[in-house]
Design an enzyme around this catalytic site. Sequence first.
Site, PDB file in Angstrom:
ATOM      1  N   ASP A  30     -15.831  21.522 -37.447  1.00  0.00           N
ATOM      2  CA  ASP A  30     -17.218  21.227 -37.110  1.00  0.00           C
ATOM      3  C   ASP A  30     -18.178  20.865 -38.259  1.00  0.00           C
ATOM      4  O   ASP A  30     -18.755  19.802 -38.269  1.00  0.00           O
ATOM      5  CB  ASP A  30     -17.824  22.412 -36.353  1.00  0.00           C
ATOM      6  CG  ASP A  30     -17.030  22.786 -35.096  1.00  0.00           C
ATOM      7  OD1 ASP A  30     -15.930  22.233 -34.873  1.00  0.00           O
ATOM      8  OD2 ASP A  30     -17.513  23.633 -34.322  1.00  0.00           O
TER       9      ASP A  30
ATOM     10  N   GLU B 110     -10.462  34.637 -37.644  1.00  0.00           N
ATOM     11  CA  GLU B 110     -10.544  33.188 -37.449  1.00  0.00           C
ATOM     12  C   GLU B 110     -10.314  32.444 -38.768  1.00  0.00           C
ATOM     13  O   GLU B 110      -9.579  31.465 -38.812  1.00  0.00           O
ATOM     14  CB  GLU B 110     -11.936  32.874 -36.872  1.00  0.00           C
ATOM     15  CG  GLU B 110     -12.175  31.453 -36.439  1.00  0.00           C
ATOM     16  CD  GLU B 110     -13.584  31.275 -35.834  1.00  0.00           C
ATOM     17  OE1 GLU B 110     -14.409  32.214 -35.906  1.00  0.00           O
ATOM     18  OE2 GLU B 110     -13.850  30.194 -35.279  1.00  0.00           O
TER      19      GLU B 110
HETATM   20  C1  DGY Z   1     -18.582  25.765 -31.123  1.00  0.00           C
HETATM   21  O1  DGY Z   1     -19.234  25.998 -30.117  1.00  0.00           O
HETATM   22  O2  DGY Z   1     -18.860  26.195 -32.239  1.00  0.00           O
HETATM   23  C2  DGY Z   1     -17.361  24.989 -31.019  1.00  0.00           C
HETATM   24  O3  DGY Z   1     -16.723  24.823 -32.241  1.00  0.00           O
HETATM   25  C3  DGY Z   1     -17.605  23.678 -30.377  1.00  0.00           C
HETATM   26  O4  DGY Z   1     -16.383  23.292 -29.912  1.00  0.00           O
END
Ligand code: DGY
Length: 411
Positions: free
Chosen positions: A158, A382
Amino acid sequence: MTHINETARQILRKNDRGGYTVPTDGLYPYQWNWDSVFAAWGFATFDNDRAWTEVETLFSGQWDDGMVPHIIFHQSDPGYFPGPDVWGTNKTPQTSGISQPPVAATLVRKIYEMDPETGRTRLAALYPRMVAWHRWWHEVRCAPGPACITHPWESGRDNCPDWDVGMANVDGSNVGPYQRRDTGHVDASMRPGKEDYDRYIAILQFGKACGWNHAEIMANGPFLMADPGITFILLRAHRDLIALGQELGEDVSEITGWADALEAAVPSIWNPDLGAYDARDIRTGTWANNLSSAAYLFLYAGIENPQMDAQMQRTWDAVTYGIPSSDPEATHFDPRRYWRGPMWPVVNSLIAVGLKDSSRDADEARLRRETATLIKKSGFYEYFDPVDGTPCGGSNFTWTAAIWLTWAGRD
Ligand code: DGY
């Protein structure tokens, strides 16, 4: 080891919502595309039937045009934003409007090879669906050559600095009020910042406003960048899909054409000034100038490149644990903020597949050892700070447990 293996299996079972697995309780309460395929790979180590079910449930959200969305919202959960109403894709089951890294063909091949007898009929049913998804990638997202993303979330990485140049051109000032939920589950300093989030929502709103019309999004959307991660993942996946097709006696010439075209586009993501594969803004031609762990998937894609070998050793040696998501010697390195520096066991597991397949056995063993050390010390987080090993983000994480069972926990 036995009890850690059992803990990993328990995480998969506890995150199982009946036919699909959530990435982690709370923070991610739905079925995410690539998380789910890793879950399937993990399940395959003790329940092959359940592994196939996971992938089948994911493909139940496939669109008519072949796209497999990045989130399938099987049931509503107010603890997550942006939920199905915000995406507004009007699909059944409800889904998001973008995709995610296509690891499915590669991991399905591994699952199949672990038990071909159980898998054969399941594979035969899934194969045309995987072909349709790969065709979508080829025709829609690879139209410029390399695999492109229309939203940073599509990369699965992200807030990686890979996307900063593209995000700089997105206007996030008019998105209206909204309430984030992610920072209610984990420490805000480990998540994307507010400016990033406003822009994520702005890109989403463009897609919704045009009715998720891919041609319009590719032509005029606020964000379009070539992604080295998906380029390498898709190239590898095309080849694995070819192998699966041959196993089933299918004509694979169309897929071979897609693989050849994508391989021919790989030089277009080589940034000569950086001396590495790099993300690039398609609209402006601007390079990201960032060495991310996605670039190290070149071996996973079957590509040899001595300059990349040297870059990988340099960034790896600059930290203590595994290969970091972003260059530790760059000014923007942030060792605990999501994809701006942390070490992600899941990406390291894919890099390891490439190391193993290219006979770099000592490196593969080192990566496995460093990943295992973090998990044994702190649990199935994670991601981790690659410098001091601090566990970050969500705990009891599905894909970290899965790659423990398939890779990191294997001696
Ligand atoms: C989030 O909501 O952070 C996810 O990575 C989007 O897929």
